[in-house]
Design a protein around this motif. Sequence first.
Motif, PDB file in Angstrom:
ATOM      1  N   LYS A   1     -13.958  95.139  10.337  1.00 52.71           N
ATOM      2  CA  LYS A   1     -14.795  96.056   9.039  1.00 52.71           C
ATOM      3  C   LYS A   1     -14.140  95.680   7.885  1.00 52.71           C
ATOM      4  O   LYS A   1     -14.844  95.536   7.013  1.00 52.71           O
ATOM      5  CB  LYS A   1     -14.615  97.568   9.506  1.00 52.71           C
ATOM      6  CG  LYS A   1     -15.537  97.932  10.470  1.00 52.71           C
ATOM      7  CD  LYS A   1     -15.482  99.461  10.586  1.00 52.71           C
ATOM      8  CE  LYS A   1     -16.976  99.787  11.711  1.00 52.71           C
ATOM      9  NZ  LYS A   1     -16.933 101.439  11.683  1.00 52.71           N
TER      10      LYS A   1
ATOM     11  N   TYR B   1     -16.408  94.471   4.512  1.00 55.42           N
ATOM     12  CA  TYR B   1     -16.618  94.969   3.240  1.00 55.42           C
ATOM     13  C   TYR B   1     -16.029  94.206   2.056  1.00 55.42           C
ATOM     14  O   TYR B   1     -16.324  94.292   1.061  1.00 55.42           O
ATOM     15  CB  TYR B   1     -16.133  96.277   3.265  1.00 55.42           C
ATOM     16  CG  TYR B   1     -16.650  97.476   4.026  1.00 55.42           C
ATOM     17  CD1 TYR B   1     -17.697  98.019   3.009  1.00 55.42           C
ATOM     18  CD2 TYR B   1     -16.676  97.764   5.236  1.00 55.42           C
ATOM     19  CE1 TYR B   1     -18.617  99.103   3.692  1.00 55.42           C
ATOM     20  CE2 TYR B   1     -17.924  98.446   5.824  1.00 55.42           C
ATOM     21  CZ  TYR B   1     -18.491  99.244   4.914  1.00 55.42           C
ATOM     22  OH  TYR B   1     -19.486 100.143   5.562  1.00 55.42           O
TER      23      TYR B   1
ATOM     24  N   LEU C   1     -26.937 100.331  13.084  1.00 52.47           N
ATOM     25  CA  LEU C   1     -26.247 100.406  11.686  1.00 52.47           C
ATOM     26  C   LEU C   1     -25.165 101.419  11.489  1.00 52.47           C
ATOM     27  O   LEU C   1     -24.372 101.152  10.501  1.00 52.47           O
ATOM     28  CB  LEU C   1     -27.550 100.636  10.943  1.00 52.47           C
ATOM     29  CG  LEU C   1     -28.693  99.281  10.671  1.00 52.47           C
ATOM     30  CD1 LEU C   1     -29.806  99.873   9.975  1.00 52.47           C
ATOM     31  CD2 LEU C   1     -27.761  98.517  10.022  1.00 52.47           C
ATOM     32  N   ILE C   2     -25.235 102.429  12.271  1.00 47.13           N
ATOM     33  CA  ILE C   2     -24.074 103.700  11.948  1.00 47.13           C
ATOM     34  C   ILE C   2     -22.838 102.956  12.200  1.00 47.13           C
ATOM     35  O   ILE C   2     -21.915 103.188  11.316  1.00 47.13           O
ATOM     36  CB  ILE C   2     -24.278 104.591  12.882  1.00 47.13           C
ATOM     37  CG1 ILE C   2     -25.821 105.374  12.600  1.00 47.13           C
ATOM     38  CG2 ILE C   2     -23.261 105.693  12.808  1.00 47.13           C
ATOM     39  CD1 ILE C   2     -26.339 106.259  13.596  1.00 47.13           C
ATOM     40  N   LYS C   3     -22.680 102.002  13.040  1.00 48.50           N
ATOM     41  CA  LYS C   3     -21.338 101.298  13.299  1.00 48.50           C
ATOM     42  C   LYS C   3     -20.663 100.482  12.209  1.00 48.50           C
ATOM     43  O   LYS C   3     -19.684 100.261  11.945  1.00 48.50           O
ATOM     44  CB  LYS C   3     -21.309 100.695  14.586  1.00 48.50           C
ATOM     45  CG  LYS C   3     -21.598 101.640  15.647  1.00 48.50           C
ATOM     46  CD  LYS C   3     -21.134 100.764  17.025  1.00 48.50           C
ATOM     47  CE  LYS C   3     -21.664 101.587  18.257  1.00 48.50           C
ATOM     48  NZ  LYS C   3     -21.353 101.041  19.618  1.00 48.50           N
ATOM     49  N   LEU C   4     -21.634 100.353  11.222  1.00 54.76           N
ATOM     50  CA  LEU C   4     -21.179  99.438  10.089  1.00 54.76           C
ATOM     51  C   LEU C   4     -20.580 100.208   8.964  1.00 54.76           C
ATOM     52  O   LEU C   4     -19.815  99.678   8.246  1.00 54.76           O
ATOM     53  CB  LEU C   4     -22.436  98.807   9.405  1.00 54.76           C
ATOM     54  CG  LEU C   4     -23.176  97.546  10.146  1.00 54.76           C
ATOM     55  CD1 LEU C   4     -24.382  96.894   9.581  1.00 54.76           C
ATOM     56  CD2 LEU C   4     -21.985  96.440  10.759  1.00 54.76           C
ATOM     57  N   TRP C   5     -20.888 101.760   8.957  1.00 57.06           N
ATOM     58  CA  TRP C   5     -20.335 102.466   8.139  1.00 57.06           C
ATOM     59  C   TRP C   5     -19.035 102.853   8.332  1.00 57.06           C
ATOM     60  O   TRP C   5     -18.550 102.929   9.315  1.00 57.06           O
ATOM     61  CB  TRP C   5     -21.204 103.863   8.031  1.00 57.06           C
ATOM     62  CG  TRP C   5     -20.324 104.766   7.034  1.00 57.06           C
ATOM     63  CD1 TRP C   5     -19.754 106.059   7.531  1.00 57.06           C
ATOM     64  CD2 TRP C   5     -20.682 104.955   5.865  1.00 57.06           C
ATOM     65  NE1 TRP C   5     -19.330 106.616   6.740  1.00 57.06           N
ATOM     66  CE2 TRP C   5     -19.775 106.173   5.418  1.00 57.06           C
ATOM     67  CE3 TRP C   5     -21.086 104.129   4.789  1.00 57.06           C
ATOM     68  CZ2 TRP C   5     -19.739 106.358   4.055  1.00 57.06           C
ATOM     69  CZ3 TRP C   5     -20.995 104.469   3.453  1.00 57.06           C
ATOM     70  CH2 TRP C   5     -20.376 105.711   3.176  1.00 57.06           C
ATOM     71  N   ASP C   6     -17.979 102.795   7.093  1.00 56.03           N
ATOM     72  CA  ASP C   6     -16.598 102.685   7.170  1.00 56.03           C
ATOM     73  C   ASP C   6     -16.242 103.046   5.783  1.00 56.03           C
ATOM     74  O   ASP C   6     -16.329 102.401   4.729  1.00 56.03           O
ATOM     75  CB  ASP C   6     -16.006 101.429   7.714  1.00 56.03           C
ATOM     76  CG  ASP C   6     -14.548 101.623   7.710  1.00 56.03           C
ATOM     77  OD1 ASP C   6     -14.093 102.288   8.723  1.00 56.03           O
ATOM     78  OD2 ASP C   6     -13.662 101.268   6.887  1.00 56.03           O
ATOM     79  N   PRO C   7     -15.689 104.608   5.532  1.00 55.10           N
ATOM     80  CA  PRO C   7     -15.361 104.963   4.258  1.00 55.10           C
ATOM     81  C   PRO C   7     -13.945 104.157   3.653  1.00 55.10           C
ATOM     82  O   PRO C   7     -14.024 103.860   2.511  1.00 55.10           O
ATOM     83  CB  PRO C   7     -14.734 106.502   4.887  1.00 55.10           C
ATOM     84  CG  PRO C   7     -15.448 106.932   6.074  1.00 55.10           C
ATOM     85  CD  PRO C   7     -15.859 105.614   6.625  1.00 55.10           C
TER      86      PRO C   7
ATOM     87  N   LEU D   1     -15.448 101.115   2.339  1.00 56.55           N
ATOM     88  CA  LEU D   1     -16.141 101.401   0.995  1.00 56.55           C
ATOM     89  C   LEU D   1     -15.143 101.374  -0.133  1.00 56.55           C
ATOM     90  O   LEU D   1     -15.486 101.012  -1.120  1.00 56.55           O
ATOM     91  CB  LEU D   1     -16.949 102.503   1.105  1.00 56.55           C
ATOM     92  CG  LEU D   1     -18.220 102.907   0.024  1.00 56.55           C
ATOM     93  CD1 LEU D   1     -19.114 101.746   0.051  1.00 56.55           C
ATOM     94  CD2 LEU D   1     -18.677 104.270   0.254  1.00 56.55           C
TER      95      LEU D   1
END
Length: 572
Positions: free
Chosen positions: A182, A186, A221-227, A230
């Motif tokens: 991840k 990013y 796609l939700i699994k691509l999200w990572d605070p 970001l």
Amino acid sequence: MHSKPLILNNKPGRKFFELDKKDLFVLAGLLLLVIILFFSNIGSLPLFDPDEPRYAAASKGMVETGDWIVPYFNGMPRLNKPPLFYWSVALSFKFFGVSEFSARLPSLIFGIGGVVVVFLWARSLWDRWKAFCAGFFLAICPLYVSVARLCITDMALSFFLYLGLYNFYLGYKNGDYTKVQKYVLYISFAMMFLVKGHVGLLLFLLVVSMFLLIVKDLKFLIKLWDPAGLVIFFFIILPWGLMFIHTIGMDTITGLITNETYGRFVGGYQHPEPFYFYAMAFFFGFFPLSFFIPVLFLFGKKIRKGRDRLVDGVQDISSIKDAKEIDIKFFSVWLIVVILFFSMSKSKLFTYILPMAPAVPLLFISAFSGMEIKRGSWLYAFFLFIFLIFFAFSVITLIFLPDWIGSRYLISNRVSVISWLFCICMTVAVIGFLIKGFVWGRAIIGLSTYTLLLLIILNLHIFIGDNRSVKYTVNEFLPPKGEGYILLSYRKLPSSLVFYSGKHVGLIEPWLDDPLGKFEIDNSDDVYIYMRAKDYRRHKDDEIFNDFKLASNEDGAVVLKKIMKQRYKSFD
């Protein structure tokens, strides 16, 4: 749909950098071949107009002025690209000196990096020799090897896009992402943004979203999200972004974004081409694989039947077949989305489709590797036809190349050896296909393509340099760098004139009432005018040239020198 790890060759999906000693040995051999191909004559090629000298001159200015926030070319800011590529070229200049080799070194490194990413990608799916083939076939794509040898942004953007898509796909095949994956994902997003703005991010989202839509798994796609990812993204881009906004203002940035998106994509103010332009670009840019890829889309079912025979006797046949289908879908979506996206743009260049380059060899290997081709079948006849066409095309190129570019440009000794090697390889390829079939012949045709590209690179470098750069004219007919003189260019300003002269070059606009009126030409100044030979033949009797004499007369360019002292208004 595929939330749990898919089974590949009876083993779970591989990790990010999982290579054993044999893999490293094969990768080292691949990189040796790539380095020989990419670096051949790279330092003897002048920077080609229009783009290479612009990036090189702006990067050189960063080193000289210490301003690493806004790049400048010929005294004007270049705001249409973020600074990462300029930084990489500037660092190359700083450590290795200003030269053509240093200017192209970042692209060469990014190009080699792309080959490594594809090797890792293919190794995560198949055995090491298929991974070697994937990296090798990418390296010998004419478009890929050409852009890797140019000082332009396309290879840098493509490398980070490859890295991002590789991380996405590896996580998808394994069912989830590690923290390292991840973070790398990013970081690649941030680097894409710093190379070419939002274009790379948009391409990534289009390819990924379309693929997940086709496999009915958009929730992934939700699994691509990572605070945390970001935070890393903004930590990388904000320091430069805030200083850039402070320097040039938000209004300028807004206008620039509008111009680069609407102006290029919708208006087509640069490089307008027809919709079908990329069909031709694909054919020549990915030769010879471009012959085979359309067959996959036209005869997919028959190809799958031939490929599925290979899994007989394996325990988890359904998982292997499922994995192969997912591979083919992803690489096909990647290829099609990029071509369609840039085909809808009014501005088109061959290099724009470089972001889809790995999809070609990866799709080729996914579809055709190890498949059975029986003698007498339509597929056997088709491949034999392709081999013969490629053989004929290559031999014709060898025979007529001296006439096309002029024999004075040829490098006799090295070219003679490579020419014979190429002819031998092509002959063996055709004979090998007839005797042992597609698998054996494919390896030889890859080697043949490699030697053909090396031959063309050795042949064309002087010819292209003479026609796409003014380096020779600057070195032969203008004063040495550092001497005080005024340099002007008539009607058109070649970028290489700025880079090689090291001067701020004024542009003469002949349609004005007083074309020389904006320049301050002191009685003690030497003044040189660079112009194309065809412009000189048409306008040599114009009044503005009364005070100049002919200093040189090359095939394509003319240099004039002032002979009478006369004062004009201020030079900006």
